[in-house]
Structure formats: C-alpha cells, structure tokens
Design an enzyme around this catalytic site. Structure first.
Site, mmCIF file in Angstrom:
data_model
loop_
_atom_site.group_PDB
_atom_site.id
_atom_site.type_symbol
_atom_site.label_atom_id
_atom_site.label_comp_id
_atom_site.label_asym_id
_atom_site.label_seq_id
_atom_site.Cartn_x
_atom_site.Cartn_y
_atom_site.Cartn_z
ATOM 1 N N SER A 91 1.025 -1.167 -0.039
ATOM 2 C CA SER A 91 -0.209 -0.211 -0.050
ATOM 3 C C SER A 91 0.408 1.586 0.171
ATOM 4 O O SER A 91 1.495 1.644 -1.228
ATOM 5 C CB SER A 91 -0.856 0.048 1.413
ATOM 6 O OG SER A 91 -1.872 1.194 1.143
ATOM 7 N N ASP A 143 -10.242 -3.761 -4.876
ATOM 8 C CA ASP A 143 -9.299 -3.161 -4.275
ATOM 9 C C ASP A 143 -9.649 -1.646 -5.295
ATOM 10 O O ASP A 143 -9.102 -1.229 -5.895
ATOM 11 C CB ASP A 143 -7.579 -3.701 -3.927
ATOM 12 C CG ASP A 143 -6.868 -1.932 -3.025
ATOM 13 O OD1 ASP A 143 -7.704 -0.734 -3.093
ATOM 14 O OD2 ASP A 143 -5.679 -2.815 -3.580
ATOM 15 N N HIS A 164 -8.013 -4.615 -0.629
ATOM 16 C CA HIS A 164 -6.896 -3.910 -0.096
ATOM 17 C C HIS A 164 -6.636 -4.293 1.331
ATOM 18 O O HIS A 164 -7.289 -4.889 2.084
ATOM 19 C CB HIS A 164 -7.006 -1.976 -0.111
ATOM 20 C CG HIS A 164 -6.350 -1.870 -0.112
ATOM 21 N ND1 HIS A 164 -4.529 -1.700 -1.023
ATOM 22 C CD2 HIS A 164 -5.510 -0.843 1.369
ATOM 23 C CE1 HIS A 164 -4.117 -0.119 -0.417
ATOM 24 N NE2 HIS A 164 -4.521 -0.442 1.101
#
Length: 298
Positions: free
Chosen positions: A142, A237, A267
């Site tokens: 991320s 995501d 995610h």
C-alpha cells in the site's frame, strides 16, 4: 479528529495489530525465522526496525527491506510479520521492516527519506547486519509500496543497486488525479480502503508545499532502469488500477515487470491472511519472485 486524537487512535490500533491475539487475523509468523526488534541511527533521528532472520541459514544472506502500509499516517511493521517471516525463512533472506515516521507529524517526503536512508545504511554496514550488499531488494504494501517504488527510483541513480522490487497493491499516484481511476470508482465503498480514507491519507501526508508528482511513481517522466518488478493487486481494491498503470508504464520504458491481480481479494489482504484465502498463493508468488532474483541460478 484533531492531530492528537488521530495519533492516540493510531497508537491504539498499532498496539492491537502487534498483539498475539491479532495473529488469528494477521497470521502466525513462520517458525523457521526469528524476529528481533532493534533500532538504527540516521541523521537527526532514530528509527525502529523489525528484523526477520532464518534460523537454519548461515553466511551473508540477501537483504529485503520492507515497508508496511497505512496511508503514511497509520500502520506498524508488526502487521507484516506473517509475510516477512515466511519470506525470511523460505527465500532465505534477512528481511528488515522499517518503522518509518508517520503523518501528520512527519508528512511526505519524510517517510521516503527514512526508507532510502535505511537501505543505504544497511548496505553500508552489510557485515554488521550479515547481509550481501550485492543482493538487495525492496518490498512494500500500500503506502509502503509507494515508499519501496520511490526508494528504487532514487537508488537507480544514487545507488545502491537493487536486484528486485515487489510492490503489493501500491499507491502510485498521490496527485489530484489519484481518484480518477475506474477501480477507485468501482470499489469506493470497500471497507478495507474507502474513498474517504484515501482522501484523508492524501490530506494528511501530502503537504501543500510538496509537488505530489515527486511522490507518485507513475507520474515520473521515465521508469527505465528500474530492477525487475512484481506488482500484486486485488480485484476489489480501489488502488488496483494504480498498480496496473504502473506496470504498463514500466513495460513501456523497458523494465521487466509482472502484474498479478487476485480475484475476490481486498486491499490489505496480505496483512489479514486469516480472513482472505488469496493471501497464501500471493505470498508464495512473492517468495518465489524474490528468491529467483536474490538467489539466481548459476
């Protein structure tokens, strides 16, 4: 929330993520690796490191420097113990996860500086850390994927040379166009990363005085000269298209890049293997990719 309230909530969440009870969700570390909490001194600051070492390997090992997710304002290295310990044991490698500084106290580019300076210091002191300075990779999840990607971009000109980078559902665009991707629209209400949380992350971490293109890997003029790259994304995501577009740019500029999108995955899915079955095949793919580049066949 005020900054003080945000910091208090972040610290509480990090304590929960680091607890043994949370491992039902975050995954149990590989028994073939041990974990050490230590620190590193850099100019003007001291950072904590979480070091994963294989129990049954000797001699100098490859180095993987890992960066956790959390939108630059949350998260902790311990949330990736499951992935990092398995990588350490099965690559094998020394995997160092960096507790980089967080917003709002330390907005961008300070987390990027923390990441790059740590890689340089680890390589410079390779003998002390028991690593091979010629066999180094970066990995991030991320916002940590943003850091890893930007460290690789800086390292291509300033060194040290990197063998590979593995970016896990990375944020590659922190400009005003970051929400102008189909996956953001389609997954705007995803509970693991909502559109509102994405906007909060940008507000907290990208100060008005900073050119956001300088922290957006997909916006760089050229992505040539980067190491072989694996990008892992999740179909549910909002950032899925950030990773896809980054791989397209890498290939356009002649960089060896591979993209895998896991269906029915969200995610953060590699931080919650207890909830998302796709985490296990994704982990195997990451381990195989890094092992192939850090332990190349003769």
């Amino acid at each position: 929330m005020t900054d003080d309230e945000l910091i208090a909530a972040r610290d509480k969440a990090n304590r929960v993520a680091s607890s043994r009870a949370a491992r039902v969700i975050t995954g149990r570390p590989d028994r073939g690796a041990y974990i050490e909490q230590t620190s590193i001194d850099l100019p003007g600051r001291r950072l904590m490191l979480r070091v994963h070492r294989p129990k049954d390997a000797s001699g100098r090992l490859p180095l993987v420097v890992s960066f956790h997710g959390g939108g630059f304002f949350a998260g902790t290295a311990a949330q990736n113990d499951w992935l990092n310990s398995h990588l350490a044991a099965r690559c094998p490698a020394v995997v160092v996860s960096v507790e980089y500084r967080l917003a709002p106290e330390h907005p961008l580019p300070q987390p990027i500086d923390d990441g790059y300076d740590t890689v340089v210091r680890l390589v410079d002191d390779a003998a002390r850390w028991g690593v091979d300075p010629a066999s180094v990779a970066v990995m991030g999840e991320s916002a940590g994927g943003t850091i890893a990607g930007l460290v690789a971009l800086r390292a291509r000109t300033d060194g040290p040379p990197l063998r590979a980078q593995a970016l896990i559902y990375p944020g590659t665009d922190w400009t005003e166009s970051m929400t102008e991707y189909s996956s953001v629209t389609e997954n705007a209400d995803n509970p693991t990363l909502s559109l509102s949380r994405l906007r909060v992350a940008r507000k907290l971490s990208v100060p008005p005085t900073l050119d956001p293109r300088s922290v957006s890997p997909v916006k760089f003029d050229s992505l040539a000269g980067l190491p072989p790259t694996l990008v892992v994304t999740a179909a549910l995501d909002p950032l899925a298209d950030h990773g896809r577009r980054y791989v397209e740019r890498l290939r356009e500029d002649g960089t060896d890049a591979h993209l895998t999108c896991y269906p029915r995955a969200t995610h953060t899915f590699l931080s919650i293997p207890g909830l998302v079955p796709a985490a296990r095949p994704a982990r195997r793919e990451i381990v195989a990719f890094l092992r192939g580049h850090l332990h190349p066949a003769p």
